[in-house]
Design a protein around this motif. Sequence first.
Motif, PDB file in Angstrom:
ATOM      1  N   THR A 143       0.835  -1.202   0.000  1.00 42.40           N
ATOM      2  CA  THR A 143       0.000   0.000   0.000  1.00 42.40           C
ATOM      3  C   THR A 143       0.869   1.250   0.000  1.00 42.40           C
ATOM      4  N   ALA A 144       1.955   1.239   0.762  1.00 37.95           N
ATOM      5  CA  ALA A 144       2.845   2.394   0.830  1.00 37.95           C
ATOM      6  C   ALA A 144       3.481   2.680  -0.523  1.00 37.95           C
ATOM      7  N   HIS A 145       3.900   1.638  -1.219  1.00 40.17           N
ATOM      8  CA  HIS A 145       4.523   1.822  -2.536  1.00 40.17           C
ATOM      9  C   HIS A 145       3.504   2.330  -3.560  1.00 40.17           C
ATOM     10  N   ALA A 146       2.233   1.969  -3.374  1.00 38.86           N
ATOM     11  CA  ALA A 146       1.201   2.335  -4.343  1.00 38.86           C
ATOM     12  C   ALA A 146       0.541   3.681  -4.031  1.00 38.86           C
ATOM     13  N   LEU A 147       0.949   4.328  -2.966  1.00 38.19           N
ATOM     14  CA  LEU A 147       0.314   5.566  -2.531  1.00 38.19           C
ATOM     15  C   LEU A 147       0.410   6.640  -3.606  1.00 38.19           C
ATOM     16  N   GLN A 148      -0.699   7.331  -3.850  1.00 34.79           N
ATOM     17  CA  GLN A 148      -0.756   8.397  -4.834  1.00 34.79           C
ATOM     18  C   GLN A 148      -0.932   9.752  -4.142  1.00 34.79           C
ATOM     19  N   ALA A 149      -0.551  10.819  -4.838  1.00 33.32           N
ATOM     20  CA  ALA A 149      -0.646  12.161  -4.253  1.00 33.32           C
ATOM     21  C   ALA A 149      -2.068  12.484  -3.819  1.00 33.32           C
ATOM     22  N   GLU A 150      -3.049  12.061  -4.604  1.00 29.88           N
ATOM     23  CA  GLU A 150      -4.443  12.369  -4.257  1.00 29.88           C
ATOM     24  C   GLU A 150      -4.904  11.666  -2.991  1.00 29.88           C
ATOM     25  N   ASP A 151      -4.213  10.586  -2.614  1.00 25.50           N
ATOM     26  CA  ASP A 151      -4.579   9.881  -1.386  1.00 25.50           C
ATOM     27  C   ASP A 151      -4.321  10.743  -0.155  1.00 25.50           C
ATOM     28  N   LEU A 152      -3.416  11.724  -0.284  1.00 28.40           N
ATOM     29  CA  LEU A 152      -3.093  12.606   0.833  1.00 28.40           C
ATOM     30  C   LEU A 152      -4.095  13.746   0.975  1.00 28.40           C
ATOM     31  N   LEU A 153      -4.985  13.883   0.005  1.00 25.32           N
ATOM     32  CA  LEU A 153      -5.922  15.007  -0.012  1.00 25.32           C
ATOM     33  C   LEU A 153      -7.296  14.641   0.524  1.00 25.32           C
ATOM     34  N   ARG A 154      -7.488  13.413   0.952  1.00 26.20           N
ATOM     35  CA  ARG A 154      -8.788  12.996   1.491  1.00 26.20           C
ATOM     36  C   ARG A 154      -9.124  13.805   2.740  1.00 26.20           C
ATOM     37  N   ASN A 155     -10.419  14.008   2.959  1.00 27.63           N
ATOM     38  CA  ASN A 155     -10.848  14.790   4.129  1.00 27.63           C
ATOM     39  C   ASN A 155     -11.201  13.922   5.323  1.00 27.63           C
ATOM     40  N   ASP A 156     -10.859  12.632   5.266  1.00 27.07           N
ATOM     41  CA  ASP A 156     -11.185  11.726   6.373  1.00 27.07           C
ATOM     42  C   ASP A 156      -9.923  11.090   6.968  1.00 27.07           C
ATOM     43  N   LEU A 157      -8.830  11.844   6.940  1.00 28.38           N
ATOM     44  CA  LEU A 157      -7.562  11.296   7.443  1.00 28.38           C
ATOM     45  C   LEU A 157      -7.277  11.688   8.889  1.00 28.38           C
ATOM     46  N   ARG A 158      -8.069  12.613   9.443  1.00 31.27           N
ATOM     47  CA  ARG A 158      -7.806  13.068  10.810  1.00 31.27           C
ATOM     48  C   ARG A 158      -8.982  12.734  11.716  1.00 31.27           C
ATOM     49  N   VAL A 159      -9.255  11.467  11.805  1.00 23.44           N
ATOM     50  CA  VAL A 159     -10.310  10.958  12.684  1.00 23.44           C
ATOM     51  C   VAL A 159      -9.688   9.889  13.582  1.00 23.44           C
ATOM     52  N   PRO A 160     -10.296   9.606  14.738  1.00 22.86           N
ATOM     53  CA  PRO A 160      -9.679   8.645  15.676  1.00 22.86           C
ATOM     54  C   PRO A 160      -9.338   7.293  15.069  1.00 22.86           C
ATOM     55  N   GLU A 161     -10.193   6.786  14.182  1.00 21.54           N
ATOM     56  CA  GLU A 161      -9.912   5.488  13.561  1.00 21.54           C
ATOM     57  C   GLU A 161      -8.589   5.523  12.808  1.00 21.54           C
ATOM     58  N   ILE A 162      -8.332   6.622  12.109  1.00 20.57           N
ATOM     59  CA  ILE A 162      -7.097   6.740  11.336  1.00 20.57           C
ATOM     60  C   ILE A 162      -5.922   7.106  12.243  1.00 20.57           C
ATOM     61  N   ASP A 163      -6.188   7.814  13.352  1.00 22.23           N
ATOM     62  CA  ASP A 163      -5.130   8.030  14.352  1.00 22.23           C
ATOM     63  C   ASP A 163      -4.549   6.686  14.776  1.00 22.23           C
ATOM     64  N   ARG A 164      -5.448   5.760  15.128  1.00 15.17           N
ATOM     65  CA  ARG A 164      -5.010   4.437  15.589  1.00 15.17           C
ATOM     66  C   ARG A 164      -4.357   3.649  14.457  1.00 15.17           C
ATOM     67  N   GLY A 165      -4.953   3.726  13.275  1.00 10.08           N
ATOM     68  CA  GLY A 165      -4.415   2.985  12.136  1.00 10.08           C
ATOM     69  C   GLY A 165      -3.035   3.468  11.741  1.00 10.08           C
ATOM     70  N   ALA A 166      -2.846   4.787  11.726  1.00 10.26           N
ATOM     71  CA  ALA A 166      -1.545   5.338  11.359  1.00 10.26           C
ATOM     72  C   ALA A 166      -0.475   4.936  12.362  1.00 10.26           C
ATOM     73  N   SER A 167      -0.838   4.919  13.641  1.00 11.72           N
ATOM     74  CA  SER A 167       0.117   4.515  14.659  1.00 11.72           C
ATOM     75  C   SER A 167       0.529   3.060  14.469  1.00 11.72           C
ATOM     76  N   ALA A 168      -0.435   2.210  14.083  1.00 10.11           N
ATOM     77  CA  ALA A 168      -0.126   0.802  13.835  1.00 10.11           C
ATOM     78  C   ALA A 168       0.743   0.651  12.596  1.00 10.11           C
ATOM     79  N   VAL A 169       0.414   1.359  11.537  1.00  6.84           N
ATOM     80  CA  VAL A 169       1.185   1.300  10.293  1.00  6.84           C
ATOM     81  C   VAL A 169       2.625   1.746  10.532  1.00  6.84           C
ATOM     82  N   ALA A 170       2.779   2.762  11.373  1.00  6.13           N
ATOM     83  CA  ALA A 170       4.106   3.351  11.603  1.00  6.13           C
ATOM     84  C   ALA A 170       5.066   2.418  12.327  1.00  6.13           C
ATOM     85  N   THR A 171       4.562   1.334  12.902  1.00  8.59           N
ATOM     86  CA  THR A 171       5.442   0.381  13.581  1.00  8.59           C
ATOM     87  C   THR A 171       6.087  -0.602  12.607  1.00  8.59           C
TER      88      THR A 171
END
Length: 210
Positions: free
Chosen positions: A59-87
């Motif tokens: 998923t990281a290799h396939a990430l596109q610039a538009e994926d960073l523009l979503r308006n649902d990236l700063r919600v608690p579910e993604i807070d937890r998900g990002a922390s898990a991904v970052a490990t």
Amino acid sequence: MRLIIAVDGPAAAGKGTLAKALAAALDLPHLDTGLLYRAVARQMILAGLDPASDDGEKTAHALQAEDLLRNDLRVPEIDRGASAVATQTPVRAALLKRQREFATASGAVIDGRDIGTVVFPDADLKFFVTASAAVRALRRYQQMHGVADPVQTELEELAAEIEARDRKDAERPVSPLRKADDAVLVETDHLDAQAVLAHALSVVRARFPS
């Protein structure tokens, strides 16, 4: 002015706000690296994958610039998900090259959790922005809901989630959240965004008067 400035700190401390404003003031590109991990987590969830699984590298290799523009990236579910991904070491390796390439050409202000310690340990200047969990919870609540007066129970839950993420980020074996020894500490509990920016600019101008 071609500088690489690292801005690190925990969630909702104000590092992103500072980094964006600092980049604008210095006419430098800005990269919020946290959005990379948030976007990976969101794309994994959309694909039916668990962000804590070992499927993040593709998923990281396939990430596109538009994926960073979503308006649902700063919600608690993604807070937890990002922390898990970052490990995940493979995910961090996949995103590391992208981060370094962004800043190397013409300088940049880059914010995240390991910019001054891992991504750019030789950055020209480093800031570590922090605030209490209570203040950060209030800021995140207002950011999410657009209201000044929070529901107390929801605010307490958000503060608990922030503290849990702090612990996870600080204790993870790969690129843990920590202040670089040579970073300038900026505590923002009692400072608004303009005051934080003014302080950071004064540091920049003192170090690089030209």
